[in-house]
Design an enzyme around this catalytic site. Sequence first.
Site: not given
Length: 863
Positions: A798-799
Amino acid sequence: MTVTIAIVGAGPRALWALEELTVMSRERNLALDVTVFDPRDPAVGSAYATDQPTHRLVNVTSSAIRTGAGTLDDYRGEGAELDPFPPRALVGEFLTHSWREMLRKLPEQMTVTHERRRITDLAELSGFNEILLATGHQQAELPEGMLDVYDGDLSVIAPGESVAIRGAALTFIDVVLALTLGRGGRFVDQTYVPSGEEPGSITAYTRTGAAIQVKPSPLTDEERAQLEPFREQIRGGAEIREVLCAASSALAGQPVTLADAEPDTDVAGGWRASIAEDRRPPQALGLAWRELYPQIVERVSFGREDLDELPRLLEPLAFGPPPAQIRRMLALHDTGILRVAGERPEAQHTINAVLAPAGIGPGSLEAQLGEGALQTDEAGMVSDNIASVGRASEPYILGHDTLSRTMHGVIPAWARRIGAVYGPKQVHGVPPLTGRLESWMSEPDARGLIDTYSSPVNVLNSAPVTRNIDELVAAGERAGVDVRIHFARKANKALTFVDAVNAAGHGVDVASYRELSQVIDTGVPGERIIVSAAIKTDEFLELALAHGATVSVDSVGELERLQALTRGRQALIAPRIAPDPAKLPPTRFGERSAVWAEALNHAWEGITVRGLHAHLHGYAVADRRTALGEALWLVDKLRQAGHAPEFVDLGGGVPMSYLDNAGQWENFQETRRAMVAGDHPPFTWKAHPLDTVYPFHQAPVRGDWLAELLASDEGQGLKERGLRLHLEPGRSLLDGCGIIYAEVAFVKKRSDGLPLVGLAMNRTQLRTTSDDYLVDPLHLPAGPAEGEELEAYLVGAYCIEDELIMRRRIRFPNGVKVGDIVAFPNTAGYFMHILESASHQIPLALNVARNADGGFELDRIDS
């Protein structure tokens, strides 16, 4: 195994070594037995005795003096008058305090003993696993007829007698002040006022007739910026002498050469000039050497480069006394008491103020190891189990300053070597928490599964479910109580576990419409299903009614809704009890027993009270006894009202243990508490406290835990009333049933250098409502594991900055590379599914289950 370690010398560097060993002991869960040998008081060594005169100052600023207990300025406290160059005795007080703090912070598995004796032969240490020589300056040879500066009796010098001092460096200043200020003299407005007890004359003599120079004042911000390019030049391999001259020229504002460092025989004149203008060429050279010293040390140490006489030439200019001490020397010079000469004068007494040079000293322990400068590796190792971290290895290693901890990491590297040699050899978290593994977990082809189903993949085996059920049922049989298990479906969505529970003749606890629908489709009969969902739609209740599932009604209002849906059918219920909040924590689930007793004091059309239900937090037997006691009271009331409850369902919370090693769990908890208190460096991402976690080791668990409950008065109350006990384990039932495989996608460093290992998965695929998964992962390398040791954080897809798979650092003793696989064992219970997310449109992990042939195939939940 307990590792025995001998440390020879109990000065500041020994203190540093002990502090680093404390960290290793916790972070590797190592039992260490350390003996420190020194005839002096611990921590202070020969230079920082607490009873010495306060006029003896150190030549470093107080803010630079740091130990594991903080800085000297912290120790002195807010509001204290801070002298930038504090007395040695005050430094000794701080070091003594730091030693006591080190002892206070020792982990349970580490001991430190101080033996007040001098070691003269390495053979005396033959019984120790590891030996560290931390003796600092070697013992100086005392020329015949001379007094020793520290151990000699200076009181034999009568007032008015003549004194010669061999040497004109820092120790010389200590001698001069002992014979003047120490005898009642005073310094007033930079003038010396004699007491009459002084010697008649004091003459220091050196080979060159020169003396140590005043310490240059610290850099200004502008000068610091000026020096930055020169630091890079040193790092980049430029010729060091040329860089030093260029940097000195920039500081002095005029051309400077190494010839400017040659000793000045006009000692008083040089002192006055350097105090008046401390950016003169000699002082600029000293300042450039001092400020570029860390880069020089890093570049040339361990025999990488030879500096010849450069350190000897520049160190007197760089690391001299503070200006206050030089002003005192000038005042004494001006009164005619003190002078510096190039030859030994005639005098009634001569004092030796020359310390032993760096390198191996005659008769020292290091002399038993070799000749010349002691050559070590970057962990200070001289042989298989002997290390040296003192000045015996200079100039092979620069920067062995007694108080400095910034020049190089030999001592931390030595402690890490202890951890590597004697600590865990497998991949582990910091501190280690070794999971209990099932034999089947070594069977799957991890590479093949990831290639087929992508990363991560959840690998499941329902075989241990039957064993775990049998353990609970057997405990009930021994107590005379019929125990029935309802698998808490929310713990894992895979249908292989529903099949296993159904085949064993037990049931399922469902928390949603889809869970109930799927369980019915697998063939579990309604009479073995309990609906415990917090929110129940009419559609959900209709499905339960249609298949005869028992509904755990959460409130009287929900019961009224359910009755309205019956329309000639019979609804089976288990009213949920909310225990007395004065005895157990308040809960959002259920109604108080008295409410149910009043509401059900008569028959309800279409409603059959099949049992009672409770939803409890935690795992304590005492809490279950309390809830069971209330349930038994309500059973009696309901039977008096004409109802016929058959069971009490205590819900989940059946404890299990992920770890077999109780000592590891205790060490983790102690280390975590020490970190939170500031007594141990952070081992979690951003020092996360991990204060909400599952008890990964506990006792008793499962069968023994249940036996304890059923042996109580409340447990026997079930038997006396002919009631069954229903339990809804999730985590405990799935103990040993799953493992997650994830592929290493990258190995890199964060912008500040923090090592990261990226896995092709996201944090929700290994997370419950607690703070972290506290079982060490497994490492399945794609090829030979032959890399360098790496401690890194596992991050995911996930960013977001805090996309952590695990919050503890993970140590890979032989490195890790792209394409390797990291496995997380015993994760079937909750970790795989309770919080899983498909954010970023990344597909959820697929679930593969072991089949009857011993192979693995996609579970029906994904097919």
